[in-house]
Enzyme design. Sequence first.
Site, PDB file in Angstrom:
ATOM      1  N   PRO A 272     -16.385  42.422 -22.868  1.00  0.00           N
ATOM      2  CA  PRO A 272     -15.105  42.768 -22.266  1.00  0.00           C
ATOM      3  C   PRO A 272     -14.321  41.575 -21.736  1.00  0.00           C
ATOM      4  O   PRO A 272     -14.893  40.666 -21.120  1.00  0.00           O
ATOM      5  CB  PRO A 272     -15.507  43.688 -21.106  1.00  0.00           C
ATOM      6  N   ASN A 273     -13.028  41.625 -22.005  1.00  0.00           N
ATOM      7  CA  ASN A 273     -12.035  40.666 -21.499  1.00  0.00           C
ATOM      8  C   ASN A 273     -12.081  39.300 -22.178  1.00  0.00           C
ATOM      9  O   ASN A 273     -11.242  38.444 -21.894  1.00  0.00           O
ATOM     10  CB  ASN A 273     -12.157  40.489 -19.969  1.00  0.00           C
TER      11      ASN A 273
ATOM     12  N   ARG B  68      -6.595  34.152 -20.154  1.00  0.00           N
ATOM     13  CA  ARG B  68      -7.244  34.759 -18.988  1.00  0.00           C
ATOM     14  C   ARG B  68      -7.800  33.659 -18.073  1.00  0.00           C
ATOM     15  O   ARG B  68      -8.692  32.903 -18.491  1.00  0.00           O
ATOM     16  CB  ARG B  68      -8.400  35.633 -19.486  1.00  0.00           C
TER      17      ARG B  68
ATOM     18  N   TYR C 212     -11.906  29.754 -17.362  1.00  0.00           N
ATOM     19  CA  TYR C 212     -12.457  29.950 -18.705  1.00  0.00           C
ATOM     20  C   TYR C 212     -11.878  29.005 -19.760  1.00  0.00           C
ATOM     21  O   TYR C 212     -12.290  29.065 -20.926  1.00  0.00           O
ATOM     22  CB  TYR C 212     -12.237  31.407 -19.140  1.00  0.00           C
TER      23      TYR C 212
ATOM     24  N   ASN D 255     -21.982  36.506 -25.421  1.00  0.00           N
ATOM     25  CA  ASN D 255     -21.396  36.386 -24.091  1.00  0.00           C
ATOM     26  C   ASN D 255     -21.019  37.810 -23.696  1.00  0.00           C
ATOM     27  O   ASN D 255     -19.995  38.323 -24.136  1.00  0.00           O
ATOM     28  CB  ASN D 255     -20.163  35.478 -24.103  1.00  0.00           C
TER      29      ASN D 255
ATOM     30  N   ALA E 133     -18.748  40.787 -18.191  1.00  0.00           N
ATOM     31  CA  ALA E 133     -19.268  41.458 -16.994  1.00  0.00           C
ATOM     32  C   ALA E 133     -20.404  42.427 -17.301  1.00  0.00           C
ATOM     33  O   ALA E 133     -21.146  42.821 -16.387  1.00  0.00           O
ATOM     34  CB  ALA E 133     -18.134  42.180 -16.268  1.00  0.00           C
TER      35      ALA E 133
ATOM     36  N   GLU F 165     -27.960  33.944 -24.557  1.00  0.00           N
ATOM     37  CA  GLU F 165     -26.874  34.415 -23.687  1.00  0.00           C
ATOM     38  C   GLU F 165     -26.017  33.219 -23.285  1.00  0.00           C
ATOM     39  O   GLU F 165     -26.541  32.199 -22.831  1.00  0.00           O
ATOM     40  CB  GLU F 165     -27.512  35.057 -22.454  1.00  0.00           C
TER      41      GLU F 165
ATOM     42  N   HIS G   6     -22.448  31.831 -21.250  1.00  0.00           N
ATOM     43  CA  HIS G   6     -21.310  32.042 -20.348  1.00  0.00           C
ATOM     44  C   HIS G   6     -20.488  30.769 -20.297  1.00  0.00           C
ATOM     45  O   HIS G   6     -21.049  29.672 -20.131  1.00  0.00           O
ATOM     46  CB  HIS G   6     -21.786  32.399 -18.939  1.00  0.00           C
TER      47      HIS G   6
ATOM     48  N   ARG H 140     -20.412  31.042  -8.657  1.00  0.00           N
ATOM     49  CA  ARG H 140     -19.229  31.872  -8.437  1.00  0.00           C
ATOM     50  C   ARG H 140     -19.590  32.993  -7.449  1.00  0.00           C
ATOM     51  O   ARG H 140     -20.413  32.798  -6.580  1.00  0.00           O
ATOM     52  CB  ARG H 140     -18.736  32.403  -9.788  1.00  0.00           C
TER      53      ARG H 140
HETATM   54  C1  DQA Z   1     -18.444  35.202 -18.266  1.00  0.00           C
HETATM   55  C2  DQA Z   1     -18.913  35.335 -16.806  1.00  0.00           C
HETATM   56  C3  DQA Z   1     -18.904  36.783 -16.376  1.00  0.00           C
HETATM   57  O1  DQA Z   1     -19.332  36.900 -15.021  1.00  0.00           O
HETATM   58  C4  DQA Z   1     -17.511  37.380 -16.483  1.00  0.00           C
HETATM   59  O2  DQA Z   1     -17.530  38.742 -16.164  1.00  0.00           O
HETATM   60  C5  DQA Z   1     -16.903  37.146 -17.824  1.00  0.00           C
HETATM   61  C6  DQA Z   1     -17.097  35.860 -18.478  1.00  0.00           C
HETATM   62  C7  DQA Z   1     -18.324  33.729 -18.700  1.00  0.00           C
HETATM   63  O3  DQA Z   1     -18.199  33.492 -19.901  1.00  0.00           O
HETATM   64  O4  DQA Z   1     -18.314  32.825 -17.852  1.00  0.00           O
HETATM   65  O5  DQA Z   1     -16.173  37.979 -18.345  1.00  0.00           O
HETATM   66  O6  DQA Z   1     -19.401  35.827 -19.105  1.00  0.00           O
END
Ligand code: DQA
Length: 144
Positions: free
Chosen positions: A9-10, A17, A22, A72, A75, A96, A98, A105
Amino acid sequence: MVIGVVNGPNLGRLGRRQPDIYGRTSLSDIEASLRGAFPDVEFRFFQSNHEGLIIDTLEGWSDQGVRRIVINPGALTHQSYALRDAIEGLDLMVVEVHLSNIYRREPFRAHSLIAPVAVGQISGLGVMGYHLAVRYLLTASPEL
Ligand code: DQA
C-alpha cells in the site's frame, strides 16, 4: 532466474509521497533500474494497495514456481498476519525491503510481522535496498 518484486500500500505513489522520507524516485523508475541492473533476471512486478490482491499474486507466482521474492509490504509490515501467513505457508524465499529505516521512526514501525518469515530484511538504504535484495536472491541456495 525469475524474481518477483512486490510493493504494498501507498508505494505506487513513490516519488510524490513524502519525498523527504521515501525519496524522489518513482516505483516505475525503481523497476526500470532493476531491469537495467539485472538484464538476465526475469522480473515480475506487482504493486497493490490491497492485502488480498498481494496474497493472491504470491499464491499465483508460487504455483508458477516463482519462489524468490523481494517485498516492501508498506504498512502491512506492521499489521498483516494474513500476509505473514501467506509467506510462511507458500514457503517463499523473501527479502523484506524498506526504503526508510523503520527502526528510527515512529515506534509502531519498529515491529515487523514479516521479518520472522523472511530470509532477511534491508531497511533504510533507499532504492539500493531493492538492488541488494535481488543480488542476494541471485546467489542464495534454493533450499533456504
Ligand atoms: C515503508 C515503511 C513502512 O512503515 C511504511 O508504512 C511504508 C513504507 C518503507 O519503505 O520505508 O509504506 O515500508
